[in-house]
Enzyme design. Sequence first.
Site, mmCIF file in Angstrom:
data_model
loop_
_atom_site.group_PDB
_atom_site.id
_atom_site.type_symbol
_atom_site.label_atom_id
_atom_site.label_comp_id
_atom_site.label_asym_id
_atom_site.label_seq_id
_atom_site.Cartn_x
_atom_site.Cartn_y
_atom_site.Cartn_z
ATOM 1 N N GLY A 17 -5.284 6.211 -9.717
ATOM 2 C CA GLY A 17 -6.017 5.007 -9.344
ATOM 3 C C GLY A 17 -7.374 4.969 -10.009
ATOM 4 O O GLY A 17 -8.119 5.947 -9.948
ATOM 5 N N ALA A 18 -7.699 3.856 -10.662
ATOM 6 C CA ALA A 18 -8.938 3.775 -11.451
ATOM 7 C C ALA A 18 -9.928 2.754 -10.925
ATOM 8 O O ALA A 18 -10.963 2.516 -11.552
ATOM 9 C CB ALA A 18 -8.595 3.442 -12.911
ATOM 10 N N ASP A 64 2.762 3.895 -15.068
ATOM 11 C CA ASP A 64 3.289 3.282 -13.861
ATOM 12 C C ASP A 64 3.928 4.397 -13.032
ATOM 13 O O ASP A 64 5.026 4.870 -13.356
ATOM 14 C CB ASP A 64 4.320 2.214 -14.220
ATOM 15 C CG ASP A 64 4.840 1.463 -13.004
ATOM 16 O OD1 ASP A 64 4.635 1.938 -11.871
ATOM 17 O OD2 ASP A 64 5.464 0.398 -13.192
ATOM 18 N N TYR A 162 4.500 -2.099 4.226
ATOM 19 C CA TYR A 162 3.310 -1.322 3.857
ATOM 20 C C TYR A 162 2.992 -0.295 4.940
ATOM 21 O O TYR A 162 2.735 0.877 4.647
ATOM 22 C CB TYR A 162 2.131 -2.263 3.663
ATOM 23 C CG TYR A 162 0.822 -1.584 3.340
ATOM 24 C CD1 TYR A 162 0.524 -1.203 2.044
ATOM 25 C CD2 TYR A 162 -0.118 -1.325 4.339
ATOM 26 C CE1 TYR A 162 -0.681 -0.581 1.733
ATOM 27 C CE2 TYR A 162 -1.325 -0.707 4.041
ATOM 28 C CZ TYR A 162 -1.600 -0.330 2.738
ATOM 29 O OH TYR A 162 -2.793 0.296 2.449
ATOM 30 N N ALA A 163 3.011 -0.712 6.195
ATOM 31 C CA ALA A 163 2.726 0.209 7.295
ATOM 32 C C ALA A 163 3.738 1.350 7.340
ATOM 33 O O ALA A 163 3.379 2.513 7.576
ATOM 34 C CB ALA A 163 2.712 -0.550 8.619
ATOM 35 N N ALA A 165 5.471 2.578 4.817
ATOM 36 C CA ALA A 165 5.221 3.468 3.680
ATOM 37 C C ALA A 165 4.052 4.393 3.962
ATOM 38 O O ALA A 165 4.098 5.599 3.686
ATOM 39 C CB ALA A 165 4.963 2.647 2.420
ATOM 40 N N LYS A 166 2.978 3.841 4.529
ATOM 41 C CA LYS A 166 1.798 4.653 4.801
ATOM 42 C C LYS A 166 2.042 5.635 5.941
ATOM 43 O O LYS A 166 1.490 6.748 5.937
ATOM 44 C CB LYS A 166 0.608 3.751 5.114
ATOM 45 C CG LYS A 166 0.136 2.932 3.910
ATOM 46 C CD LYS A 166 -0.265 3.832 2.744
ATOM 47 C CE LYS A 166 -0.897 3.056 1.611
ATOM 48 N NZ LYS A 166 -1.335 3.932 0.490
#
Length: 258
Positions: A17-18, A64, A162-163, A165-166
């Site tokens: 992540g950048a 990726d 999303y939840a 996955a986290k």
Amino acid sequence: MSAQHDPSLALRCLVTGATGIGAAVSLRLADLGHRVFVVSLDPGECRSLTGRLGERSAGFHAADLRAEDAAVAAFTAADQALGGLDLVVAVAGGSGRRFGDGPLHEVTLHAWEETLRLNLTTAFLTAREAVRRLRRTGGSLVLVGSVLATRPSPDLFGTHAYAAAKAAIGGLATTLASTYAPDGVRVNAVAPGLVRTPMARRAADDPVIQEYARRKQPLAAGMIEPGAVAAAVCAIGLAEGVTGQTVAVDGGWSVSEA
């Protein structure tokens, strides 16, 4: 970082992540005197961040991380640039709204799979490649989850893929920590609240969410700055003897009644 590491020497760090949290972690590690190799999707963002890192930059590799071959190639490049790894921080991920993530009854299989690829597959491939290397000498891996995994906000942040996955990232950190502790590998996670990052532009532009954040994250009086998350990532990533933990960096979200 391991029994073999001399704490007076610069650590060899890889950060995925950048922008946002990834950029803040990289800059903090550099400020602490460590060498940083950046892996992210956009080569322009990678190049910009490595320029800010200055002499502490070990380079970058645009990849990726949803793709296995790309993840392997990125870690191979980091190995060549750094001569090994001591610390890996897996930040890469993002919102699945553009795929159609939302309340479960509205989520298509495509939206589910793409959101998990973006947030969980990237974490899996990063963790796997990290562990394969860290087992040789010991070291540390930090994964990034979300407060939404355990403290949901259904009206404002009802993105269920999303939840999920986290939430899985927290479980992954625990089981990896247990399995690889005998190899001197520590695995932890942080669970940020609402952070001022490019991913959070929707929230930053929404006055209702902003007022909610002021109540829900009282320590930040609104959105959390990426540097606050970076401070926690570096603290837990560098803390000898700490493994299998998920630390909420949420400005009070998980203990507030907003």
